[in-house]
Design a protein around this motif. Structure first.
Motif, mmCIF file in Angstrom:
data_model
loop_
_atom_site.group_PDB
_atom_site.id
_atom_site.type_symbol
_atom_site.label_atom_id
_atom_site.label_comp_id
_atom_site.label_asym_id
_atom_site.label_seq_id
_atom_site.Cartn_x
_atom_site.Cartn_y
_atom_site.Cartn_z
ATOM 1 N N PHE A 54 0.828 -1.210 0.000
ATOM 2 C CA PHE A 54 0.000 0.000 0.000
ATOM 3 C C PHE A 54 0.861 1.257 0.000
ATOM 4 O O PHE A 54 0.565 2.219 -0.715
ATOM 5 C CB PHE A 54 -0.915 -0.027 1.226
ATOM 6 C CG PHE A 54 -1.784 1.188 1.343
ATOM 7 C CD1 PHE A 54 -2.917 1.323 0.555
ATOM 8 C CD2 PHE A 54 -1.459 2.211 2.231
ATOM 9 C CE1 PHE A 54 -3.721 2.446 0.668
ATOM 10 C CE2 PHE A 54 -2.251 3.338 2.337
ATOM 11 C CZ PHE A 54 -3.389 3.460 1.557
ATOM 12 N N ALA A 55 1.913 1.232 0.805
ATOM 13 C CA ALA A 55 2.784 2.399 0.853
ATOM 14 C C ALA A 55 3.475 2.629 -0.491
ATOM 15 O O ALA A 55 3.552 3.761 -0.986
ATOM 16 C CB ALA A 55 3.828 2.221 1.963
ATOM 17 N N VAL A 56 3.975 1.537 -1.096
ATOM 18 C CA VAL A 56 4.626 1.668 -2.403
ATOM 19 C C VAL A 56 3.631 2.148 -3.449
ATOM 20 O O VAL A 56 3.933 3.019 -4.277
ATOM 21 C CB VAL A 56 5.265 0.328 -2.809
ATOM 22 C CG1 VAL A 56 5.761 0.386 -4.256
ATOM 23 C CG2 VAL A 56 6.413 -0.014 -1.874
ATOM 24 N N ALA A 57 2.395 1.584 -3.436
ATOM 25 C CA ALA A 57 1.376 2.007 -4.402
ATOM 26 C C ALA A 57 1.020 3.476 -4.216
ATOM 27 O O ALA A 57 0.827 4.212 -5.186
ATOM 28 C CB ALA A 57 0.126 1.129 -4.252
ATOM 29 N N LEU A 58 0.945 3.915 -2.953
ATOM 30 C CA LEU A 58 0.627 5.317 -2.690
ATOM 31 C C LEU A 58 1.722 6.236 -3.233
ATOM 32 O O LEU A 58 1.427 7.275 -3.860
ATOM 33 C CB LEU A 58 0.456 5.519 -1.181
ATOM 34 C CG LEU A 58 0.015 6.914 -0.730
ATOM 35 C CD1 LEU A 58 -1.345 7.245 -1.318
ATOM 36 C CD2 LEU A 58 -0.029 6.993 0.804
ATOM 37 N N VAL A 59 2.962 5.827 -3.029
ATOM 38 C CA VAL A 59 4.071 6.637 -3.557
ATOM 39 C C VAL A 59 4.035 6.668 -5.081
ATOM 40 O O VAL A 59 4.202 7.725 -5.708
ATOM 41 C CB VAL A 59 5.411 6.084 -3.038
ATOM 42 C CG1 VAL A 59 6.574 6.781 -3.735
ATOM 43 C CG2 VAL A 59 5.516 6.254 -1.524
ATOM 44 N N ILE A 60 3.809 5.493 -5.671
ATOM 45 C CA ILE A 60 3.761 5.431 -7.142
ATOM 46 C C ILE A 60 2.614 6.274 -7.688
ATOM 47 O O ILE A 60 2.755 6.996 -8.684
ATOM 48 C CB ILE A 60 3.645 3.968 -7.600
ATOM 49 C CG1 ILE A 60 4.935 3.204 -7.255
ATOM 50 C CG2 ILE A 60 3.364 3.893 -9.099
ATOM 51 C CD1 ILE A 60 4.869 1.718 -7.576
ATOM 52 N N LEU A 61 1.461 6.172 -7.029
ATOM 53 C CA LEU A 61 0.320 6.969 -7.475
ATOM 54 C C LEU A 61 0.609 8.459 -7.362
ATOM 55 O O LEU A 61 0.261 9.247 -8.259
ATOM 56 C CB LEU A 61 -0.925 6.595 -6.666
ATOM 57 C CG LEU A 61 -1.604 5.276 -7.037
ATOM 58 C CD1 LEU A 61 -2.757 4.994 -6.089
ATOM 59 C CD2 LEU A 61 -2.109 5.329 -8.478
ATOM 60 N N ARG A 62 1.219 8.858 -6.264
ATOM 61 C CA ARG A 62 1.533 10.279 -6.103
ATOM 62 C C ARG A 62 2.496 10.749 -7.189
ATOM 63 O O ARG A 62 2.335 11.822 -7.759
ATOM 64 C CB ARG A 62 2.119 10.531 -4.718
ATOM 65 C CG ARG A 62 1.099 10.489 -3.594
ATOM 66 C CD ARG A 62 1.709 10.891 -2.277
ATOM 67 N NE ARG A 62 0.724 10.968 -1.215
ATOM 68 C CZ ARG A 62 -0.033 12.028 -0.963
ATOM 69 N NH1 ARG A 62 0.100 13.102 -1.713
ATOM 70 N NH2 ARG A 62 -0.900 12.019 0.011
ATOM 71 N N ILE A 63 3.491 9.926 -7.457
ATOM 72 C CA ILE A 63 4.447 10.301 -8.508
ATOM 73 C C ILE A 63 3.775 10.272 -9.882
ATOM 74 O O ILE A 63 3.963 11.163 -10.716
ATOM 75 C CB ILE A 63 5.669 9.365 -8.472
ATOM 76 C CG1 ILE A 63 6.427 9.544 -7.150
ATOM 77 C CG2 ILE A 63 6.592 9.633 -9.654
ATOM 78 C CD1 ILE A 63 7.581 8.573 -6.966
ATOM 79 N N GLY A 64 2.969 9.220 -10.122
ATOM 80 C CA GLY A 64 2.331 9.090 -11.422
ATOM 81 C C GLY A 64 1.272 10.140 -11.682
ATOM 82 O O GLY A 64 1.078 10.569 -12.823
ATOM 83 N N LEU A 65 0.555 10.557 -10.631
ATOM 84 C CA LEU A 65 -0.504 11.552 -10.796
ATOM 85 C C LEU A 65 0.002 12.979 -10.708
ATOM 86 O O LEU A 65 -0.785 13.915 -10.888
ATOM 87 C CB LEU A 65 -1.591 11.327 -9.732
ATOM 88 C CG LEU A 65 -2.376 10.022 -9.844
ATOM 89 C CD1 LEU A 65 -3.374 9.911 -8.700
ATOM 90 C CD2 LEU A 65 -3.107 9.937 -11.186
#
Length: 348
Positions: A54-65
């Motif tokens: 979840f933490a990795v996905a949140l970071v990826i989403l923040r970077i991707g968005l």
């Protein structure tokens, strides 16, 4: 578990035992503890994995968005009035870049449309301002007592009537363009372009008897359309050729019917149009020679009306010109289709 053991003797320090069977037993409490420890360990591992995922996905989403956030900020800025700003494009061919390019194209199209509307309003007001200024000037001269004799008054009324006619023609042309832009249906009937071109050329020869206007229309050429509007197309094309070429310049009008289309060509042998101006000949109110056009009463809407009428008849129009050799306007319209029921002007 009971296992028979005949003859088995067990000797201890206290006694000798003759055993007939051996019974094997197992402690189940040890297994329960082991299973509980295993499940607990697995649950802890899964929980930690889910938290990390979840933490990795949140970071990826923040970077991707993050690009989408910048796009939203730019879009808000454009909506607030900063029309020159555009969404950032990084050239990475990602979905975000594709979205940014598409939105930028939409912003560019909107800007072009707004510029065209502003130019159209400015040009229309300019075209109306000129005759209004002339009318106002003659009225002021009359009110100040400058028109005393019948000849002066007659000349003033003649000028005022001429300027009113210019304004009436301009308003009618703008109204026609507005109807065509709105896609309102035109009348549809069988029209013989050979007869129509013959009548237009004859009228032009009466208006400009010094001109040589040759007509090449050997056969009937039928199309489906609005006869007054198609006649206006021919009138505008021949009229433009007369207005924008020196006196004595020959004009050729050709009407040819093919298997599925009818082609109309109006060619002159005048000075032609520069290559850099060809892309603007259909722009409304545009003139290659503004002073000469106004001297002949032109509004700069002739070819724009031609293009709108031809497109409303599902045809095409193009202009080819060579400086020093003349200009040719070619209109291609679909042939008359007997299987299509003509539409009435009300669209039913």
């Amino acid at each position: 578990m009971r296992i028979p053991t005949t003859g088995l003797t067990i000797v201890t320090s206290h006694q000798v035992v003759h055993a007939s069977a051996v019974i094997l037993t197992m402690r189940t409490d040890i297994d329960r503890v082991t299973v509980a420890d295993f499940v607990s360990g697995q649950a802890t591992s899964v929980g930690i994995t889910l938290v990390l995922a979840f933490a990795v996905a949140l970071v990826i989403l923040r970077i991707g968005l993050r690009p989408l956030g910048r796009m939203a900020d730019t879009a808000d800025a454009v909506a607030s009035g900063a029309r020159g700003q555009r969404l950032p494009v990084h050239g990475e061919h990602t979905e975000a870049d594709r979205l940014a390019v598409a939105v930028n194209n939409a912003f560019d199209a909107q800007a072009r449309a707004e510029n065209q509307i502003r130019d159209f309003a400015a040009d229309a007001s300019h075209e109306l301002r000129t005759p209004l200024a002339t009318i106002s000037g003659w009225l002021d001269l009359y009110n100040q007592g400058g028109l005393t004799g019948p000849e002066d008054l007659g000349r003033a009324l003649e000028r005022v009537d001429g300027e009113v006619g210019r304004m009436r023609l301009l308003v009618e042309e703008l109204s026609l363009l507005a109807r065509l832009d709105a896609g309102r249906p035109l009348d549809s009937q069988r029209v013989d372009l050979q007869r129509l071109a013959t009548a237009v050329v004859q009228d032009a020869q009466v208006v400009a008897p010094e001109r040589v206007i040759d007509l090449d229309a050997p056969h009937p050429a039928y199309v489906s359309g609005d006869q007054p509007r198609l006649q206006q197309v021919l009138n505008n094309l021949v009229g433009n050729a007369i207005q924008h070429t020196p006196p004595g310049t020959a004009i050729d009008v050709t009407v040819q019917a093919a298997a599925s289309t009818v082609r109309i060509q109006v060619a002159d042998h005048g000075p032609g149009i520069p290559a850099e101006d060809l892309s603007r000949v259909f722009d409304r109110f545009w003139r290659a020679d503004a002073s000469r056009s106004r001297a002949h009463g032109g509004s700069g809407l002739g070819l724009a009306i031609v293009q709108a009428i031809v497109h409303a008849h599902h045809g095409t129009v193009r202009v080819a010109s060579t400086p020093g050799s003349g200009t040719t306007v070619t209109v291609v319209l679909p042939c008359y289709d007997r299987t299509v029921t003509p539409a009435r002007p009300d669209g039913s």
